[in-house]
Design an enzyme around this catalytic site. Structure first.
Site, mmCIF file in Angstrom:
data_model
loop_
_atom_site.group_PDB
_atom_site.id
_atom_site.type_symbol
_atom_site.label_atom_id
_atom_site.label_comp_id
_atom_site.label_asym_id
_atom_site.label_seq_id
_atom_site.Cartn_x
_atom_site.Cartn_y
_atom_site.Cartn_z
ATOM 1 N N TYR A 33 1.015 -1.382 -0.026
ATOM 2 C CA TYR A 33 -0.126 -0.069 -0.160
ATOM 3 C C TYR A 33 0.603 1.014 -0.338
ATOM 4 C CZ TYR A 33 0.933 0.616 4.846
ATOM 5 O OH TYR A 33 1.477 0.869 6.344
ATOM 6 N N HIS A 102 -1.266 -20.902 -0.602
ATOM 7 C CA HIS A 102 0.056 -20.864 -0.167
ATOM 8 C C HIS A 102 0.625 -19.919 -1.135
ATOM 9 C CE1 HIS A 102 -1.349 -21.434 3.225
ATOM 10 N NE2 HIS A 102 -0.080 -20.755 4.600
ATOM 11 N N LYS A 147 6.542 -1.929 1.727
ATOM 12 C CA LYS A 147 5.652 -1.262 2.546
ATOM 13 C C LYS A 147 4.167 -2.180 2.490
ATOM 14 C CE LYS A 147 3.099 3.208 2.911
ATOM 15 N NZ LYS A 147 3.510 3.049 4.414
ATOM 16 N N GLU A 180 12.396 1.874 13.786
ATOM 17 C CA GLU A 180 11.311 2.649 13.351
ATOM 18 C C GLU A 180 10.007 2.933 14.317
ATOM 19 O OE1 GLU A 180 10.036 2.374 9.819
ATOM 20 O OE2 GLU A 180 9.347 0.716 10.024
ATOM 21 N N LEU A 205 11.200 1.159 6.704
ATOM 22 C CA LEU A 205 10.416 1.178 5.654
ATOM 23 C C LEU A 205 11.582 2.986 5.370
ATOM 24 C CD1 LEU A 205 7.911 1.645 3.674
ATOM 25 C CD2 LEU A 205 6.746 3.045 5.331
#
Ligand code: PDD
Length: 284
Positions: A33, A102, A147, A180, A205
């Site tokens: 996303y 999977h 992400k 982070e 990220l």
């Protein structure tokens, strides 16, 4: 005005917008996303977001749903149909719907969802007074550079922060170094005014806001070092702050209850925050 979403090729009212129950995003979090800020109708750092989206998709070997030129048209149309002047665009691409197994499905095409909504400007008090963070162990996977929509560890961390009365949780790796926040990048300013943030390795990220702040620092002639820092170093730092598309740049004034510096937003954090707003406001 009813909200409109773009879902797998159609613009639909939210109540009718849906993806298949066997969508791999739903079943395996097999998707990625982006969140893009809209300021005065302009998309902030759109190219950087689309570049990172292409990278995330390539890392997961998910096909691009459409070229960037077409995607940009869809994004702008969703913004327009929702009458968003200031807010966000949410964009999600999954590997698509297929019987649950999977390994990748042989056939099938990616599912693209684009939504947009108005948001209230963040409470100015957060910027003026600064925010608190807590520190928690980083229990995420080893590819935080992608992400991915697999955010359950981030969800748990943010909830823990909220319950502790903090804005964010800074995650700490096995060596005691901060990676982070759960949805933000982490920064400190050292006693000699060097700005420090972790290098964009696979543990974090590579934030689009982070990249914009790099440019601001470079232009203003500040020293920037990309290296990990420990919780102890952060607590002893002159200043600390965090960045993201939705938080902008917020001064961090308390870590685990202990004041950072004088317990007030630092001068450099304030200066960078103002410069970041100017950057966002200048989006083409
Ligand atoms: N989060 N780190 C993590 C784990 C994030 O989820 C985000 C963004 C960032 C900052 O990236 P950027 O500057 O590109 O927004 C760092 C978005 C806003 C979210 O999940 O809502």
């Amino acid at each position: 005005m009813s909200r409109i979403a773009y879902v797998a090729g159609q613009y639909l009212p939210h109540r009718l917008a849906a993806v298949h129950i066997e969508d791999r995003g739903y079943q395996f979090a097999d998707g990625v996303y982006e969140v893009i800020a809209v300021v005065d109708g302009h998309l902030v750092d759109k190219e950087r977001h689309l570049t990172r989206l292409r990278r995330s998709l390539a890392e997961l070997r998910i096909a691009r749903p459409m070229p960037d030129s077409a995607l940009t048209i869809v994004i702008r149309e969703v913004v327009r149909r929702n009458g968003v002047d200031t807010g966000i665009v949410y964009l999600q691409v999954t590997r698509g719907a297929a019987p649950r197994e999977h390994a990748f499905p042989k056939a099938g095409k990616p599912t693209l969802v684009v939504t947009s909504r108005r948001t209230r400007p963040p409470d100015p008090k957060l910027g003026q007074e600064g925010i608190a963070v807590i520190t928690i162990p980083d229990i995420r996977w080893q590819r935080c550079d992608i992400k991915s929509v697999a955010l359950v560890a981030n969800v748990l961390g943010k909830q823990q922060a909220k319950e502790a009365g903090a804005y964010e949780a800074w995650q700490v790796d096995r060596d005691g170094r901060i990676t982070e926040g759960t949805s933000t990048n982490a920064w400190i300013v050292t006693a000699d005014n060097t700005v420090v943030t972790r290098a964009a390795d696979t543990a974090i990220l590579n934030g689009v806001t982070r990249a914009a702040v790099f440019e601001i620092l470079d232009r203003a002639g500040y020293r920037l070092v990309e290296r990990p820092f420990t919780v102890a170093e952060a607590k002893a730092a002159r200043e600390a702050f965090l960045t993201s598309t939705t938080a902008d740049l917020l001064p961090v004034v308390r870590i685990d209850g202990a004041p950072v510096g004088e317990g007030r937003p630092g001068r450099l954090s304030q200066e960078l925050r103002a410069a970041y707003f100017a950057h966002a406001a200048a989006a083409p």
